[in-house]
Design a protein around this motif. Structure first.
Motif, short mmCIF file in Angstrom:
data_model
loop_
_atom_site.label_atom_id
_atom_site.label_comp_id
_atom_site.label_asym_id
_atom_site.label_seq_id
_atom_site.Cartn_x
_atom_site.Cartn_y
_atom_site.Cartn_z
N LEU A 224 -4.52 6.08 14.64
CA LEU A 224 -4.28 7.01 13.55
C LEU A 224 -3.24 6.46 12.58
N THR A 225 -2.22 5.80 13.14
CA THR A 225 -1.20 5.18 12.28
C THR A 225 -1.81 4.07 11.44
N SER A 226 -2.68 3.25 12.04
CA SER A 226 -3.34 2.17 11.30
C SER A 226 -4.26 2.72 10.23
N CYS A 227 -4.95 3.83 10.53
CA CYS A 227 -5.80 4.47 9.53
C CYS A 227 -4.97 4.94 8.34
N ARG A 228 -3.81 5.50 8.64
CA ARG A 228 -2.93 5.97 7.56
C ARG A 228 -2.44 4.80 6.71
N ARG A 229 -2.12 3.69 7.37
CA ARG A 229 -1.66 2.51 6.62
C ARG A 229 -2.78 1.91 5.77
N LEU A 230 -4.01 1.91 6.33
CA LEU A 230 -5.16 1.45 5.56
C LEU A 230 -5.35 2.34 4.34
N TRP A 231 -5.22 3.63 4.54
CA TRP A 231 -5.35 4.61 3.46
C TRP A 231 -4.31 4.35 2.37
N GLU A 232 -3.07 4.12 2.81
CA GLU A 232 -1.98 3.90 1.86
C GLU A 232 -2.17 2.59 1.09
N CYS A 233 -2.54 1.52 1.80
CA CYS A 233 -2.75 0.22 1.14
C CYS A 233 -3.88 0.30 0.11
N THR A 234 -4.97 0.96 0.50
CA THR A 234 -6.10 1.08 -0.42
C THR A 234 -5.73 1.92 -1.63
N ALA A 235 -5.02 3.01 -1.39
CA ALA A 235 -4.60 3.89 -2.49
C ALA A 235 -3.71 3.14 -3.48
N LYS A 236 -2.75 2.38 -2.95
CA LYS A 236 -1.84 1.63 -3.82
C LYS A 236 -2.58 0.56 -4.61
N GLN A 237 -3.47 -0.17 -3.94
CA GLN A 237 -4.19 -1.25 -4.62
C GLN A 237 -5.11 -0.70 -5.70
N LEU A 238 -5.85 0.36 -5.39
CA LEU A 238 -6.75 0.93 -6.38
C LEU A 238 -5.98 1.52 -7.56
N HIS A 239 -4.86 2.15 -7.26
CA HIS A 239 -4.05 2.72 -8.35
C HIS A 239 -3.52 1.62 -9.26
N ASP A 240 -3.09 0.50 -8.66
CA ASP A 240 -2.60 -0.62 -9.46
C ASP A 240 -3.72 -1.25 -10.29
N TYR A 266 0.27 9.09 -1.98
CA TYR A 266 -0.98 8.31 -1.97
C TYR A 266 -2.21 9.16 -2.28
N ASN A 267 -2.25 10.39 -1.81
CA ASN A 267 -3.40 11.23 -2.13
C ASN A 267 -3.46 11.52 -3.62
N ASN A 268 -2.30 11.73 -4.24
CA ASN A 268 -2.27 11.95 -5.68
C ASN A 268 -2.72 10.70 -6.44
N LYS A 269 -2.32 9.53 -5.93
CA LYS A 269 -2.76 8.29 -6.55
C LYS A 269 -4.29 8.19 -6.52
N LEU A 270 -4.87 8.50 -5.34
CA LEU A 270 -6.32 8.42 -5.21
C LEU A 270 -7.01 9.48 -6.07
N SER A 271 -6.41 10.66 -6.19
CA SER A 271 -6.98 11.71 -7.03
C SER A 271 -7.05 11.24 -8.48
N ALA A 272 -5.99 10.60 -8.94
CA ALA A 272 -5.97 10.08 -10.31
C ALA A 272 -7.01 8.98 -10.48
N VAL A 273 -7.13 8.12 -9.47
CA VAL A 273 -8.11 7.04 -9.51
C VAL A 273 -9.53 7.61 -9.58
N ILE A 274 -9.83 8.58 -8.74
CA ILE A 274 -11.17 9.16 -8.69
C ILE A 274 -11.53 9.80 -10.03
N GLU A 275 -10.62 10.59 -10.57
CA GLU A 275 -10.91 11.28 -11.83
C GLU A 275 -11.10 10.30 -12.97
N THR A 276 -10.28 9.25 -13.00
CA THR A 276 -10.39 8.25 -14.07
C THR A 276 -11.68 7.45 -13.95
#
Length: 340
Positions: A224-240, A266-276
């Motif tokens: 679960l911790t690794s899933c969260r880190r994967l989520w965070e890394c992906t969110a940061k990279q996509l937002h950038d 990170y969820n807010n970052k992904l929300s912004a990414v999805i909408e854009t």
């Protein structure tokens, strides 16, 4: 046929025997229990194995004779609890299926042999003695009938539990084969999207796979911790990627709401990414309602990922977290690729 396929086939056969045997009345409850134990072993259901081992060998007790709390809870979860009308307290019955079957048969034999036939007395007290004997036989017969009713009711509860267990695994095993094929096809496509991510993010994905293959229950919270880190890394990279050189700490959504996209939001970052991305997509990869659903789903996934910090995690919870994380990120990555 590989080992997994063999075990699956054997488990399905055992499920069929339990289901058909109970429906047709051709199998004893204790025999159904043994088949359920086999199912649990073949499908590697650790929770089921623990429960069924208690059902077969008895529920462990303390030195004072009380059932240990974890075992008591398992018994209660599987239909063994009842309310005592006298003291208004809840108890669990501990008789095993084989013991109940043996008790029922023993009482039935006793009933057949229990009567006033062959009893005779003479003298002035003959009538009174005969009435007392008849009353005693009647009372004892009623007690035996009540005992049979109680035992049969409890045996029926156990039979129902074993039947439901076999049905659940039959459905899971039959549907699982189809679901596996569907997910494998989806996985091939999503893996292509993940392959475009940074090496650090891919390492998180690889770590999840290694932890699950380890087979150590203590690793599940780490999954679960690794899933969260994967989520965070992906969110940061996509937002950038979507917002390069962005120094803004907030993002204004189409509804006019400002959301915080700084730091670890990170969820807010992904929300912004999805909408854009949705606004730029050349095809309707995600319609409006699906975007809202995906954003809500992200909150649920985040909640699942956080459970490993606070409580013991089962293999099923770890698998659920992996699948939800994988599919959600896959949909977002697919949306990203649709606008490139």
């Amino acid at each position: 046929m590989d080992n997994f396929a063999t075990r699956r086939t054997q488990a399905l056969e055992a499920c069929e025997k339990v289901i058909n045997g109970i429906e047709d009345g051709t199998i004893s409850t204790s025999s159904a229990l043994l088949l359920c134990k086999k199912i649990a072993r073949l499908v590697n259901d650790t929770d089921g194995q623990e429960w069924l081992s208690y059902e077969y060998g008895g529920y462990p007790r303390t030195n004072d004779g009380f059932i240990i709390t974890p075992a008591w809870n398992i018994a209660a979860q599987h239909g063994r609890s009842y309310m005592d009308n006298k003291d208004k307290k809840r108890y669990v019955f501990t008789e095993l299926a084989a013991e109940l079957e043996e008790a029922i048969e023993g009482i039935k034999i006793a009933l057949n042999n229990y009567s006033t036939q062959g009893f005779s007395v003479e003298g002035e007290m003959a009538l009174l003695a005969t009435e007392r004997m008849t009353l005693r036989v009647s009372q004892n017969t009623n007690d035996l009938l009540k005992s049979i009713k109680t035992n049969e009711s409890r045996l029926s509860i156990l039979q129902s539990q074993y039947y439901d267990y076999a049905v659940r695994w039959q459905i899971d095993l039959q549907f699982g084969k189809t679901a596996k094929k569907v997910f494998e096809e989806y996985q091939e496509n999503v893996d292509l999207y993940f392959s475009t991510l940074s090496g650090v993010t891919l390492q998180k994905l690889s770590a999840i796979e290694d932890l699950m293959e380890d087979g150590n229950p203590e690793r599940y919270s780490q999954v679960l911790t690794s899933c969260r880190r994967l989520w965070e890394c992906t969110a940061k990279q996509l937002h950038d990627e979507v917002f390069p050189n962005c120094n803004e700490k907030t993002y204004k959504t189409k509804t006019g709401k400002d959301i915080d996209v700084s730091g670890e939001h990170y969820n807010n970052k992904l929300s912004a990414v999805i909408e854009t991305l949705q606004g730029k997509a050349t095809k309707n990869t995600l319609v409006g309602s699906e975007v809202v659903y995906l954003i809500d789903w992200m909150e649920n996934i985040n909640s699942i990922q956080s459970t490993g910090v606070h409580s013991e995690v089962t293999r099923e919870q770890a698998m659920q977290c992996i699948i939800h994380t994988y599919i959600a990120l896959g949909d977002i990555l697919e949306l990203r690729d649709s606008v490139q």
